[in-house]
Design a protein around this motif. Sequence first.
Motif, short mmCIF file in Angstrom:
data_model
loop_
_atom_site.label_atom_id
_atom_site.label_comp_id
_atom_site.label_asym_id
_atom_site.label_seq_id
_atom_site.Cartn_x
_atom_site.Cartn_y
_atom_site.Cartn_z
N ASP A 1 -6.40 -4.92 -4.24
CA ASP A 1 -6.84 -3.88 -3.75
C ASP A 1 -7.91 -4.11 -3.06
O ASP A 1 -8.35 -3.40 -2.02
N SER B 1 -5.87 1.73 -1.14
CA SER B 1 -6.21 0.67 -1.91
C SER B 1 -7.45 1.60 -2.91
O SER B 1 -7.72 1.36 -4.15
N THR C 1 0.79 -1.15 0.16
CA THR C 1 -0.01 -0.24 0.12
C THR C 1 0.68 1.34 0.03
O THR C 1 0.63 2.55 -0.68
#
Length: 534
Positions: free
Chosen positions: A502, A483, A171
Amino acid sequence: MATLIRSKLSNKLSNAATTVTNKSQAKVSGMFARMGFQAATDEEGLGFAACDDLDYDHRQGMQMDILQRAADDKAEGGGGGDGGRGDDGGLDGDSHYQRDGTGPSRSSSKDGASNSDQSEARPKITAWEAGWNVTNAIQGMFVLGLPYAILHGGYLGLFLIIFAAVVCCYTGKILIACLYEEDEDGRPVRVRDSYVDIANACCAPRFPALGGHVVNVAQIIELVMTCILYVVVSGNLMYNSFPSMPVSQKSWAIIATAALLPCAFLKNLKAVSKFSLLCTLAHFVINVLVIAYCLSRARVWAWDKVKFYIDVKKFPISIGIIVFSYTSQIFLPSLEGNMQKPDEFHCMMNWTHIAACILKGLFALVAYLTWADATKEVITDNLPPGIRAVVNLFLVAKALLSYPLPFFAAVEVLEKSLFREGGRAFFPDCYGDDGRLKSWGLSLRCGLVVFTLLMAIYVPHFALLMGLTGSLTGAGLCFLLPSLFHLKLLWRKLQWHQVFFDVAIFVIGGICSISGFIHSMEGLVEAFKYNIEE
């Protein structure tokens, strides 16, 4: 002659028809972009985003080439009419969405210098210095709560330490990817500067400032809570190191805060990096001392206590602790923007998170095996008095040296959101024309230090605070928002497995965040209700 006239008329009619067609296409593109159905990645959408201060027809989506041609004609003609330009001669609005990255800067300083000029004047940091900052953030004081997470999660807790490292590294990378867009040649160009810019880009054009406000609030909560935790753990460690002294934990916290007041004078990230290097060295010494003691008791390790079952009530708190120990996303845009070689960012993220995963897993497992069910919230409280005093002194030094990074970041967020937005600022600028910090600006910084002290005095529960913060803002800033932003901004470029990752991260992060927040709040309420001390 008649042929020449007909030719000119034909050319004019053709040009007019082409212009009308282009404007119509641009309006449709802009309309869909405003409704959120089309990402602003083509020429019309980019022009639509860059010309926010033009009249309504142009704001619906004028092509970038039309805008550039008009600007060139204006420059050649000596500048007639405002043509969508402000008094300062630059385009207003979100010009940072231009794909080629050549648009004017979004704001200027008081002396007329652009942000790019100011950024060039700032000292840049190497990949190693950036790595020290990230290492300081993800291998900080909060590793002390990881054995407590193993107590309530067993082997699943160990798996989560590894899983959180992988997810947070991923991330962090996709968050930085959201700062860039490709130019006409397919080269990435940095068109956004911060987490807030990314959030605003995702919420534009319907709610262009909503995302920034949400991220700002989450960042401030995260950073201030981190500062509070450093003060809490400093008071706790000193109190347990010298229990015979007539000094309470709150008094030790006050003494620690007095040592932190010079943080109000920090000016740039270069100075903070030096503190981070010292923190890393102190962390290494602490790990060696604790693990050495645990290895000396390897013959009595309680392997049978590490099981696959979880404490349903306590384990969600452990999830928050583990997530919070990896939070560094809020620092990453600033760190990457201040790196001498931004292309080394991915490599830096890889080795910092791999090292953190190995060290955290070993530390948590070895410490839990040594004390098993007697494991306390701060693992050093389990050490014998003699070793505990030495280790705790190093830990206090590390906590005090770790404090400047989140404090500096919190101050930057507050100053940018409240004091540095030109006509939209709520308060006057904290800095004078010469760039020096004003006296009242310094008072605000000192006030933030004092606020962290007051919160540490009234809520002195390290593990519960850590779990609450990790569940509330840690999961949001590390899992949910990166995400979501990645899907929104780069949807057309993502492959199916990236979309899957994601979406999975968003769903899992949401579940963990809600459950951890509820159980952490229940734990704090119970601690206050029954006056439970750490």
